[in-house]
Design a protein around this motif. Structure first.
Motif, PDB file in Angstrom:
ATOM      1  N   GLY A  33       0.926  -1.283   0.075  1.00 55.69           N
ATOM      2  CA  GLY A  33      -0.020   0.123   0.053  1.00 55.69           C
ATOM      3  C   GLY A  33       0.819   1.401  -0.020  1.00 55.69           C
ATOM      4  N   ARG A  34       2.181   1.047  -0.198  1.00 53.68           N
ATOM      5  CA  ARG A  34       2.992   2.306  -0.387  1.00 53.68           C
ATOM      6  C   ARG A  34       3.474   2.531  -1.590  1.00 53.68           C
ATOM      7  NH1 ARG A  34       7.296   0.534   3.886  1.00 53.68           N
ATOM      8  NH2 ARG A  34       7.176  -1.541   2.563  1.00 53.68           N
ATOM      9  N   GLU A  35       3.866   3.826  -1.919  1.00 55.47           N
ATOM     10  CA  GLU A  35       4.777   4.225  -3.088  1.00 55.47           C
ATOM     11  C   GLU A  35       6.097   3.697  -3.111  1.00 55.47           C
ATOM     12  OE1 GLU A  35       3.107   5.533  -6.222  1.00 55.47           O
ATOM     13  OE2 GLU A  35       1.583   5.088  -5.124  1.00 55.47           O
ATOM     14  N   PRO A  36       6.521   3.063  -4.302  1.00 60.09           N
ATOM     15  CA  PRO A  36       7.945   2.841  -4.451  1.00 60.09           C
ATOM     16  C   PRO A  36       8.710   3.889  -4.103  1.00 60.09           C
ATOM     17  CG  PRO A  36       6.740   1.717  -6.166  1.00 60.09           C
ATOM     18  CD  PRO A  36       5.802   2.788  -5.350  1.00 60.09           C
ATOM     19  N   THR A  37       9.728   3.733  -3.334  1.00 61.39           N
ATOM     20  CA  THR A  37      11.085   4.712  -3.293  1.00 61.39           C
ATOM     21  C   THR A  37      12.363   3.819  -3.189  1.00 61.39           C
ATOM     22  OG1 THR A  37      11.305   4.638  -0.865  1.00 61.39           O
ATOM     23  CG2 THR A  37       9.590   6.331  -1.637  1.00 61.39           C
ATOM     24  N   PRO A  38      13.321   4.478  -3.492  1.00 63.57           N
ATOM     25  CA  PRO A  38      14.554   3.525  -3.581  1.00 63.57           C
ATOM     26  C   PRO A  38      14.773   2.647  -2.357  1.00 63.57           C
ATOM     27  CG  PRO A  38      15.091   5.803  -4.627  1.00 63.57           C
ATOM     28  CD  PRO A  38      13.575   5.831  -4.104  1.00 63.57           C
ATOM     29  N   GLU A  39      14.619   3.234  -1.155  1.00 62.18           N
ATOM     30  CA  GLU A  39      14.947   2.675  -0.068  1.00 62.18           C
ATOM     31  C   GLU A  39      13.805   1.623   0.155  1.00 62.18           C
ATOM     32  OE1 GLU A  39      14.311   5.927  -0.174  1.00 62.18           O
ATOM     33  OE2 GLU A  39      16.383   6.729   0.145  1.00 62.18           O
ATOM     34  N   ARG A  40      12.616   1.676   0.029  1.00 59.61           N
ATOM     35  CA  ARG A  40      11.517   0.700  -0.054  1.00 59.61           C
ATOM     36  C   ARG A  40      11.724  -0.404  -1.047  1.00 59.61           C
ATOM     37  NH1 ARG A  40       6.541   4.913   0.646  1.00 59.61           N
ATOM     38  NH2 ARG A  40       6.730   5.252   2.761  1.00 59.61           N
ATOM     39  N   VAL A  41      12.263  -0.080  -2.271  1.00 58.93           N
ATOM     40  CA  VAL A  41      12.448  -1.158  -3.263  1.00 58.93           C
ATOM     41  C   VAL A  41      13.580  -2.149  -2.807  1.00 58.93           C
ATOM     42  CG1 VAL A  41      13.183  -1.529  -5.408  1.00 58.93           C
ATOM     43  CG2 VAL A  41      11.258   0.030  -5.299  1.00 58.93           C
ATOM     44  N   GLU A  42      14.347  -1.505  -2.091  1.00 60.92           N
ATOM     45  CA  GLU A  42      15.730  -1.977  -1.613  1.00 60.92           C
ATOM     46  C   GLU A  42      15.434  -2.995  -0.643  1.00 60.92           C
ATOM     47  OE1 GLU A  42      19.434  -4.012  -1.661  1.00 60.92           O
ATOM     48  OE2 GLU A  42      18.598  -2.606  -3.026  1.00 60.92           O
ATOM     49  N   GLU A  43      14.623  -2.355   0.530  1.00 63.89           N
ATOM     50  CA  GLU A  43      14.149  -3.442   1.381  1.00 63.89           C
ATOM     51  C   GLU A  43      13.196  -4.599   0.830  1.00 63.89           C
ATOM     52  OE1 GLU A  43      13.577  -5.352   5.189  1.00 63.89           O
ATOM     53  OE2 GLU A  43      14.903  -3.654   4.447  1.00 63.89           O
ATOM     54  N   ALA A  44      12.526  -4.294   0.008  1.00 62.48           N
ATOM     55  CA  ALA A  44      11.676  -5.244  -0.505  1.00 62.48           C
ATOM     56  C   ALA A  44      12.431  -6.420  -1.308  1.00 62.48           C
ATOM     57  CB  ALA A  44      10.583  -4.903  -1.705  1.00 62.48           C
ATOM     58  N   ARG A  45      13.738  -5.727  -1.965  1.00 61.45           N
ATOM     59  CA  ARG A  45      14.686  -6.620  -2.703  1.00 61.45           C
ATOM     60  C   ARG A  45      15.047  -7.755  -1.762  1.00 61.45           C
ATOM     61  NH1 ARG A  45      15.993  -5.218  -7.161  1.00 61.45           N
ATOM     62  NH2 ARG A  45      16.318  -3.278  -6.754  1.00 61.45           N
ATOM     63  N   ARG A  46      15.643  -7.335  -0.375  1.00 64.90           N
ATOM     64  CA  ARG A  46      16.241  -8.067   0.497  1.00 64.90           C
ATOM     65  C   ARG A  46      15.051  -9.112   0.941  1.00 64.90           C
ATOM     66  NH1 ARG A  46      19.128  -3.298   2.296  1.00 64.90           N
ATOM     67  NH2 ARG A  46      17.297  -2.811   3.479  1.00 64.90           N
ATOM     68  N   VAL A  47      13.742  -8.661   1.039  1.00 61.57           N
ATOM     69  CA  VAL A  47      12.813  -9.518   1.895  1.00 61.57           C
ATOM     70  C   VAL A  47      12.482 -10.891   0.574  1.00 61.57           C
ATOM     71  CG1 VAL A  47      10.307  -9.948   2.213  1.00 61.57           C
ATOM     72  CG2 VAL A  47      11.663  -7.900   3.095  1.00 61.57           C
ATOM     73  N   LEU A  48      12.612 -10.337  -0.524  1.00 63.05           N
ATOM     74  CA  LEU A  48      12.188 -11.487  -1.575  1.00 63.05           C
ATOM     75  C   LEU A  48      13.462 -12.336  -1.580  1.00 63.05           C
ATOM     76  CD1 LEU A  48      10.587  -9.105  -4.484  1.00 63.05           C
ATOM     77  CD2 LEU A  48       9.659 -11.246  -3.235  1.00 63.05           C
TER      78      LEU A  48
END
Length: 68
Positions: A40-55
């Motif tokens: 439910g959040r807009e992608p930012t470089p920091e959020r995308v990087e965190e999501a990459r680690r989670v994936l």
């Protein structure tokens, strides 16, 4: 009929991420930006990087925390 379309469009823009931008991964693999949008959040470089680690840690199962 156009009134119904407008109300559908309005409803989709009331949500943090419009449904038309989301997918379940059945048609292609989930990428980090998808995971951020599912939260439910807009992608930012920091959020995308965190999501990459989670994936990387959880794989595609990471999506299950956001989908019913």
């Amino acid at each position: 009929m156009s009134e119904s379309f407008e109300s559908d469009e309005q409803r989709s823009t009331d949500r943090p991420t419009p449904d038309r931008l989301l997918h379940s991964g059945g048609d292609r693999p989930i990428d980090p930006e998808d995971l951020v949008r599912l939260s439910g959040r807009e992608p930012t470089p920091e959020r995308v990087e965190e999501a990459r680690r989670v994936l990387e840690e959880e794989g595609p199962a990471a999506v299950e925390r956001y989908l019913p």
